[in-house]
Design a protein around this motif. Sequence first.
Motif, PDB file in Angstrom:
ATOM      1  N   GLY A 142      -4.832  -2.629   8.700  1.00 40.60           N
ATOM      2  CA  GLY A 142      -3.820  -2.562   7.661  1.00 40.60           C
ATOM      3  C   GLY A 142      -2.453  -2.315   8.254  1.00 40.60           C
ATOM      4  N   LEU A 143      -1.529  -1.858   7.407  1.00 42.47           N
ATOM      5  CA  LEU A 143      -0.160  -1.593   7.823  1.00 42.47           C
ATOM      6  C   LEU A 143       0.239  -0.178   7.439  1.00 42.47           C
ATOM      7  N   THR A 144       1.130   0.419   8.221  1.00 46.90           N
ATOM      8  CA  THR A 144       1.766   1.648   7.781  1.00 46.90           C
ATOM      9  C   THR A 144       2.827   1.280   6.757  1.00 46.90           C
ATOM     10  N   SER A 145       3.318   2.267   6.033  1.00 50.10           N
ATOM     11  CA  SER A 145       4.356   1.974   5.038  1.00 50.10           C
ATOM     12  C   SER A 145       5.621   1.454   5.703  1.00 50.10           C
ATOM     13  N   GLN A 146       5.898   1.926   6.933  1.00 54.27           N
ATOM     14  CA  GLN A 146       7.071   1.440   7.663  1.00 54.27           C
ATOM     15  C   GLN A 146       6.891  -0.025   8.066  1.00 54.27           C
ATOM     16  N   GLN A 147       5.701  -0.368   8.546  1.00 52.31           N
ATOM     17  CA  GLN A 147       5.418  -1.764   8.903  1.00 52.31           C
ATOM     18  C   GLN A 147       5.458  -2.654   7.671  1.00 52.31           C
ATOM     19  N   PHE A 148       4.964  -2.130   6.553  1.00 56.50           N
ATOM     20  CA  PHE A 148       4.971  -2.866   5.295  1.00 56.50           C
ATOM     21  C   PHE A 148       6.404  -3.180   4.876  1.00 56.50           C
TER      22      PHE A 148
ATOM     23  N   ASN B 282      11.476 -21.545  -3.372  1.00 54.54           N
ATOM     24  CA  ASN B 282      10.522 -20.926  -2.456  1.00 54.54           C
ATOM     25  C   ASN B 282      10.302 -19.471  -2.867  1.00 54.54           C
ATOM     26  N   PHE B 283       9.067 -19.182  -3.289  1.00 51.04           N
ATOM     27  CA  PHE B 283       8.724 -17.846  -3.747  1.00 51.04           C
ATOM     28  C   PHE B 283       7.619 -17.240  -2.901  1.00 51.04           C
ATOM     29  N   PHE B 284       7.714 -15.929  -2.692  1.00 51.73           N
ATOM     30  CA  PHE B 284       6.600 -15.129  -2.195  1.00 51.73           C
ATOM     31  C   PHE B 284       6.018 -14.350  -3.366  1.00 51.73           C
ATOM     32  N   LEU B 285       4.688 -14.235  -3.370  1.00 54.34           N
ATOM     33  CA  LEU B 285       4.011 -13.341  -4.303  1.00 54.34           C
ATOM     34  C   LEU B 285       3.274 -12.300  -3.470  1.00 54.34           C
ATOM     35  N   ILE B 286       3.508 -11.025  -3.754  1.00 50.87           N
ATOM     36  CA  ILE B 286       2.863  -9.930  -3.032  1.00 50.87           C
ATOM     37  C   ILE B 286       1.650  -9.466  -3.835  1.00 50.87           C
ATOM     38  N   THR B 287       0.476  -9.462  -3.204  1.00 49.59           N
ATOM     39  CA  THR B 287      -0.745  -9.057  -3.900  1.00 49.59           C
ATOM     40  C   THR B 287      -1.509  -8.014  -3.096  1.00 49.59           C
ATOM     41  N   PHE B 288      -2.252  -7.195  -3.829  1.00 51.13           N
ATOM     42  CA  PHE B 288      -3.121  -6.180  -3.239  1.00 51.13           C
ATOM     43  C   PHE B 288      -4.513  -6.319  -3.845  1.00 51.13           C
ATOM     44  N   ASP B 289      -5.528  -6.223  -3.032  1.00 52.85           N
ATOM     45  CA  ASP B 289      -6.905  -6.246  -3.527  1.00 52.85           C
ATOM     46  C   ASP B 289      -7.510  -4.848  -3.494  1.00 52.85           C
ATOM     47  N   ASP B 290      -8.440  -4.585  -4.404  1.00 48.88           N
ATOM     48  CA  ASP B 290      -9.362  -3.445  -4.382  1.00 48.88           C
ATOM     49  C   ASP B 290      -8.891  -2.191  -5.106  1.00 48.88           C
ATOM     50  N   GLY B 291      -7.642  -2.127  -5.574  1.00 47.24           N
ATOM     51  CA  GLY B 291      -7.216  -0.964  -6.354  1.00 47.24           C
ATOM     52  C   GLY B 291      -7.283   0.343  -5.594  1.00 47.24           C
ATOM     53  N   LEU B 292      -6.773   0.352  -4.370  1.00 47.82           N
ATOM     54  CA  LEU B 292      -6.841   1.540  -3.520  1.00 47.82           C
ATOM     55  C   LEU B 292      -5.675   2.480  -3.792  1.00 47.82           C
ATOM     56  N   LYS B 293      -5.972   3.765  -3.867  1.00 46.14           N
ATOM     57  CA  LYS B 293      -4.968   4.775  -4.191  1.00 46.14           C
ATOM     58  C   LYS B 293      -3.806   4.755  -3.203  1.00 46.14           C
ATOM     59  N   GLU B 294      -4.087   4.471  -1.940  1.00 49.33           N
ATOM     60  CA  GLU B 294      -3.016   4.446  -0.930  1.00 49.33           C
ATOM     61  C   GLU B 294      -1.988   3.353  -1.214  1.00 49.33           C
ATOM     62  N   GLN B 295      -2.408   2.283  -1.884  1.00 48.18           N
ATOM     63  CA  GLN B 295      -1.457   1.228  -2.267  1.00 48.18           C
ATOM     64  C   GLN B 295      -0.436   1.784  -3.250  1.00 48.18           C
ATOM     65  N   TYR B 296      -0.905   2.614  -4.175  1.00 44.45           N
ATOM     66  CA  TYR B 296      -0.018   3.230  -5.159  1.00 44.45           C
ATOM     67  C   TYR B 296       0.885   4.246  -4.484  1.00 44.45           C
ATOM     68  N   GLU B 297       0.325   5.059  -3.625  1.00 41.00           N
ATOM     69  CA  GLU B 297       1.062   6.175  -3.041  1.00 41.00           C
ATOM     70  C   GLU B 297       2.033   5.755  -1.940  1.00 41.00           C
ATOM     71  N   LEU B 298       1.693   4.718  -1.166  1.00 42.80           N
ATOM     72  CA  LEU B 298       2.515   4.348  -0.012  1.00 42.80           C
ATOM     73  C   LEU B 298       3.240   3.011  -0.166  1.00 42.80           C
TER      74      LEU B 298
ATOM     75  N   ALA C  22       1.063 -13.469  -0.234  1.00 46.22           N
ATOM     76  CA  ALA C  22       0.687 -12.529   0.833  1.00 46.22           C
ATOM     77  C   ALA C  22      -0.293 -11.516   0.264  1.00 46.22           C
ATOM     78  N   ASN C  23      -1.385 -11.277   0.970  1.00 48.21           N
ATOM     79  CA  ASN C  23      -2.396 -10.349   0.473  1.00 48.21           C
ATOM     80  C   ASN C  23      -2.543  -9.141   1.392  1.00 48.21           C
ATOM     81  N   TYR C  24      -2.603  -7.967   0.763  1.00 45.98           N
ATOM     82  CA  TYR C  24      -2.722  -6.693   1.471  1.00 45.98           C
ATOM     83  C   TYR C  24      -3.931  -5.914   0.964  1.00 45.98           C
ATOM     84  N   HIS C  25      -4.461  -5.064   1.840  1.00 47.22           N
ATOM     85  CA  HIS C  25      -5.513  -4.133   1.439  1.00 47.22           C
ATOM     86  C   HIS C  25      -5.076  -2.699   1.753  1.00 47.22           C
ATOM     87  N   TYR C  26      -5.254  -2.312   3.009  1.00 45.10           N
ATOM     88  CA  TYR C  26      -5.015  -0.922   3.389  1.00 45.10           C
ATOM     89  C   TYR C  26      -3.568  -0.690   3.825  1.00 45.10           C
ATOM     90  N   ILE C  27      -2.945   0.313   3.211  1.00 43.88           N
ATOM     91  CA  ILE C  27      -1.613   0.784   3.592  1.00 43.88           C
ATOM     92  C   ILE C  27      -1.750   2.288   3.837  1.00 43.88           C
TER      93      ILE C  27
END
Length: 315
Positions: free
Chosen positions: A23-29, A59-75, A5-10
Motif C-alpha cells: 500500500g501507500l503511506t498518506s504522504q505517498q498517497f 481527461n479524467f481520473f477517478l480515485i477508488t478504494f476497495d474493501d471499506g477499510l477504516k484506514e482509508q477513512y482515517e488517512l 486508480a484503485n487503492y486498498h491499504y493506506i
Amino acid sequence: MLIVANYHYIREDFSAAYPSIFGLTSQQFQKQLEQLSKFGSFISQEDLVSYPTRASEKNFFLITFDDGLKEQYELAKPVLEEMGIPYISFINTSNFSDNKVSLVHKIHLLRSHIAPGELLQQLVLETLSEKEIMAAVKHYNYDSKENALLKYLLNFKLSIQQQESFVEPLFAEIFEEEKVAEELYFTEEMLQELHKKGVLGSHSHRHLPLGRLQPSEVKKEMHKTQAFFLARFGKKASTISYPYGSRDSCEGIQEIVQKAGFELGFSMERAANASLDEDSLLLARYDCNDLPGGKNNLFGNEDPFKLAALRQWHI
C-alpha cells in the motif's frame, strides 16, 4: 478519456513478520495525487453516473478504494478533502451486516504471520500448470513468485469451501474475528457520513470472484448487497467494483449486475476507458502502483492519457 486508480491499504507502517500487503503511506498517497493532477482532472461518482459521456470529452481520473477499510477513512479521506478530490469507497456489505472478516483479509492477515513456504506446504493440491503459474505471476506482479503462487492457489484454484476449510481454523488460532472486524472496517458512523457525501459503492456482499460463481449465486450476492444499501441508506448503490477484478472474476455477469440496479462496474483490467457508452459495467482500472507516483509506474514521467492502452475485455 477516463483513467481509474484503485487503492486498498493506506497506512503509516507496513512492517510485518512476512510482508504481504502493498500500500501507500498518506504522504505517498498525497504525492501521487499531486502527480496525477498534472495530467487530468478528477471526477466524482455523481458526475460519472449522471454525465457518463463527459469521460470521453476530457481527461479524467477517478480515485477508488476497495474493501471499506477504516484506514482509508482515517488517512486517505483527510488528504482527499484537503485537496478537493472526489472518490468512491467500495464496501463488502457482509462485513457490516454480519460483523465478519472477509476471507481475502483473513488470508492477508495469515500471510503476514506465517511464512509463505509453510502455508504452501500445508496446501495439499495438484501442481499448478505452467499456464497457471504464468497467470499467477502476472496477476500478482508486486509479489514474490512464492507469494504469487500461494495467493493464486488460495484465491483462484481452491473452491470457496476449500478456502474456508483451510483458512478458518488457522485464522481462529491467531485472531479474534469480531475484534479484527471492528478494527479493520468502517464504523456505522463512517458509513453514514460517506453515504451522505455520495461516495459509497458496492464491492458485492462477500468478497467472492463473481464470474466464477453460478448465476444463482451471483444473483444472491447482488440482492444481498443492494438490500443492505436500501436498508441502511434508503437507496441502491449505483456503482460496483468486482472483487479480485481478474477477467474470469468479472466477465459474463453484467446482465445480472444491471438487473440489480448498478450503472457502472469496475474490473482490474489495466487500461484506460475511452468511453463509457459501451458496456459501462466492465470498465478498466489501474492499480495505484501502475500509475505515476506508484511503485511500478508504467508511464514514467509521461502523460498516461497519451500512453495508456484502451480497455478490451468488454469487446
